[in-house]
Design a protein around this motif. Structure first.
Motif, PDB file in Angstrom:
ATOM      1  N   GLY A  16      11.348  -4.258  -2.697  1.00  0.00           N
ATOM      2  CA  GLY A  16      10.736  -5.492  -2.030  1.00  0.00           C
ATOM      3  C   GLY A  16       9.375  -5.785  -2.562  1.00  0.00           C
ATOM      4  O   GLY A  16       9.021  -5.510  -3.584  1.00  0.00           O
ATOM      5  N   SER A  17       8.714  -6.747  -1.876  1.00  0.00           N
ATOM      6  CA  SER A  17       7.428  -7.405  -2.412  1.00  0.00           C
ATOM      7  C   SER A  17       6.361  -7.570  -1.319  1.00  0.00           C
ATOM      8  O   SER A  17       6.733  -7.564  -0.010  1.00  0.00           O
ATOM      9  CB  SER A  17       7.787  -8.873  -3.040  1.00  0.00           C
ATOM     10  N   LEU A  18       5.243  -7.485  -1.729  1.00  0.00           N
ATOM     11  CA  LEU A  18       4.061  -7.629  -0.811  1.00  0.00           C
ATOM     12  C   LEU A  18       2.919  -8.266  -1.658  1.00  0.00           C
ATOM     13  O   LEU A  18       2.921  -8.093  -2.645  1.00  0.00           O
ATOM     14  CB  LEU A  18       3.685  -6.327  -0.142  1.00  0.00           C
ATOM     15  N   THR A  19       2.018  -8.941  -0.724  1.00  0.00           N
ATOM     16  CA  THR A  19       0.988  -9.464  -1.452  1.00  0.00           C
ATOM     17  C   THR A  19      -0.317  -9.124  -0.534  1.00  0.00           C
ATOM     18  O   THR A  19      -0.257  -9.371   0.750  1.00  0.00           O
ATOM     19  CB  THR A  19       1.019 -11.039  -1.395  1.00  0.00           C
ATOM     20  N   LEU A  20      -1.260  -8.416  -1.245  1.00  0.00           N
ATOM     21  CA  LEU A  20      -2.621  -8.116  -0.628  1.00  0.00           C
ATOM     22  C   LEU A  20      -3.438  -9.272  -1.039  1.00  0.00           C
ATOM     23  O   LEU A  20      -3.564  -9.825  -2.063  1.00  0.00           O
ATOM     24  CB  LEU A  20      -2.845  -6.663  -1.155  1.00  0.00           C
ATOM     25  N   SER A  21      -4.362  -9.393  -0.015  1.00  0.00           N
ATOM     26  CA  SER A  21      -5.407 -10.099  -0.075  1.00  0.00           C
ATOM     27  C   SER A  21      -6.652  -9.680   0.111  1.00  0.00           C
ATOM     28  O   SER A  21      -6.900  -8.929   1.072  1.00  0.00           O
ATOM     29  CB  SER A  21      -5.180 -11.522   0.982  1.00  0.00           C
ATOM     30  N   CYS A  22      -7.748 -10.040  -0.363  1.00  0.00           N
ATOM     31  CA  CYS A  22      -9.176  -9.629  -0.111  1.00  0.00           C
ATOM     32  C   CYS A  22     -10.318 -10.697  -0.186  1.00  0.00           C
ATOM     33  O   CYS A  22     -10.294 -11.078  -1.200  1.00  0.00           O
ATOM     34  CB  CYS A  22      -9.513  -8.514  -1.382  1.00  0.00           C
ATOM     35  N   VAL A  23     -10.589 -10.755   0.823  1.00  0.00           N
ATOM     36  CA  VAL A  23     -11.652 -11.940   0.874  1.00  0.00           C
ATOM     37  C   VAL A  23     -13.123 -11.426   1.062  1.00  0.00           C
ATOM     38  O   VAL A  23     -13.351 -10.464   1.510  1.00  0.00           O
ATOM     39  CB  VAL A  23     -11.626 -12.638   2.315  1.00  0.00           C
ATOM     40  N   GLN A  85       8.995  -5.612  -7.072  1.00  0.00           N
ATOM     41  CA  GLN A  85       9.923  -4.555  -7.569  1.00  0.00           C
ATOM     42  C   GLN A  85       9.102  -3.007  -7.002  1.00  0.00           C
ATOM     43  O   GLN A  85       8.883  -2.116  -7.843  1.00  0.00           O
ATOM     44  CB  GLN A  85       9.931  -4.371  -9.016  1.00  0.00           C
ATOM     45  N   LEU A  86       8.552  -3.118  -5.780  1.00  0.00           N
ATOM     46  CA  LEU A  86       7.958  -1.875  -5.395  1.00  0.00           C
ATOM     47  C   LEU A  86       8.846  -0.777  -5.285  1.00  0.00           C
ATOM     48  O   LEU A  86       9.994  -0.451  -5.019  1.00  0.00           O
ATOM     49  CB  LEU A  86       7.440  -2.515  -4.012  1.00  0.00           C
ATOM     50  N   VAL A 120       0.017   0.709   2.180  1.00  0.00           N
ATOM     51  CA  VAL A 120       1.321   0.208   1.811  1.00  0.00           C
ATOM     52  C   VAL A 120       1.989   1.472   1.841  1.00  0.00           C
ATOM     53  O   VAL A 120       2.068   2.297   0.910  1.00  0.00           O
ATOM     54  CB  VAL A 120       1.174  -0.253   0.458  1.00  0.00           C
ATOM     55  N   THR A 121       3.214   1.242   2.191  1.00  0.00           N
ATOM     56  CA  THR A 121       4.267   2.195   2.298  1.00  0.00           C
ATOM     57  C   THR A 121       5.489   1.801   2.008  1.00  0.00           C
ATOM     58  O   THR A 121       6.079   0.777   2.599  1.00  0.00           O
ATOM     59  CB  THR A 121       4.551   2.893   3.797  1.00  0.00           C
ATOM     60  N   VAL A 122       6.158   2.221   0.817  1.00  0.00           N
ATOM     61  CA  VAL A 122       7.491   2.012   0.266  1.00  0.00           C
ATOM     62  C   VAL A 122       8.555   2.911   0.556  1.00  0.00           C
ATOM     63  O   VAL A 122       8.593   3.894   0.139  1.00  0.00           O
ATOM     64  CB  VAL A 122       7.407   1.517  -1.188  1.00  0.00           C
ATOM     65  N   SER A 123       9.544   2.503   1.471  1.00  0.00           N
ATOM     66  CA  SER A 123      10.852   3.570   1.623  1.00  0.00           C
ATOM     67  C   SER A 123      11.784   3.259   0.528  1.00  0.00           C
ATOM     68  O   SER A 123      12.097   2.018   0.210  1.00  0.00           O
ATOM     69  CB  SER A 123      11.046   3.423   3.176  1.00  0.00           C
ATOM     70  N   SER A 124      12.398   4.492   0.286  1.00  0.00           N
ATOM     71  CA  SER A 124      13.547   4.429  -0.609  1.00  0.00           C
ATOM     72  C   SER A 124      14.940   4.159   0.218  1.00  0.00           C
ATOM     73  O   SER A 124      15.089   4.116   1.471  1.00  0.00           O
ATOM     74  CB  SER A 124      13.724   5.726  -1.098  1.00  0.00           C
TER      75      SER A 124
END
Length: 124
Positions: A16-23, A85-86, A120-124
């Motif tokens: 899967g995919s995620l987008t992190l932001s930092c202000v 492609q986490l 961030v947690t990526v499960s198999s």
């Protein structure tokens, strides 16, 4: 006062995919190097991406190259980490960082300013 506030972490399945932001606030965004680090339980903190706003040059750790992209929105004083492609081994707390000298981020792993981190947690 310099502040870096991350958001966007969460749980996702492998692939899967995620987008992190930092202000960022409290400093002139274009004059600072910006980067992302991560730390998994029992492991050392790892620098994974960095960018220099003045020319847009970016750098990636081998572990994320080709899967993660660091980008900027200078109008919003925001730096992003687009993660695709986490994998389960990407599970960690992710931190945004800033320093007037990019080398402090990318070579020394010792930036002056840190965000609070986002899981961030990526499960198999």
């Amino acid at each position: 006062e310099v502040q870096l506030v991350e958001s966007g972490g969460g749980s996702v399945q492998s692939g899967g995919s995620l987008t992190l932001s930092c202000v960022a606030s409290g400093f002139t965004f274009s004059n600072y190097g910006l980067g992302w680090f991560r730390q998994a339980p029992g492991k050392e903190r790892e620098g994974i991406a960095a960018i220099w706003p003045r020319d847009g040059d970016s750098y990636y750790a081998d572990s994320v190259k080709g899967r993660f992209t660091i980008s900027l929105d200078t109008a919003k004083n925001t730096v992003y980490l687009h993660m695709n492609q986490l994998k389960p081994e990407d599970t960690a707390v992710y931190y945004c960082a800033a320093d007037p000298t990019l080398a402090k981020i990318w070579l020394d792993n010792s930036p002056r300013y840190w965000g609070q981190g986002t899981q961030v947690t990526v499960s198999s």
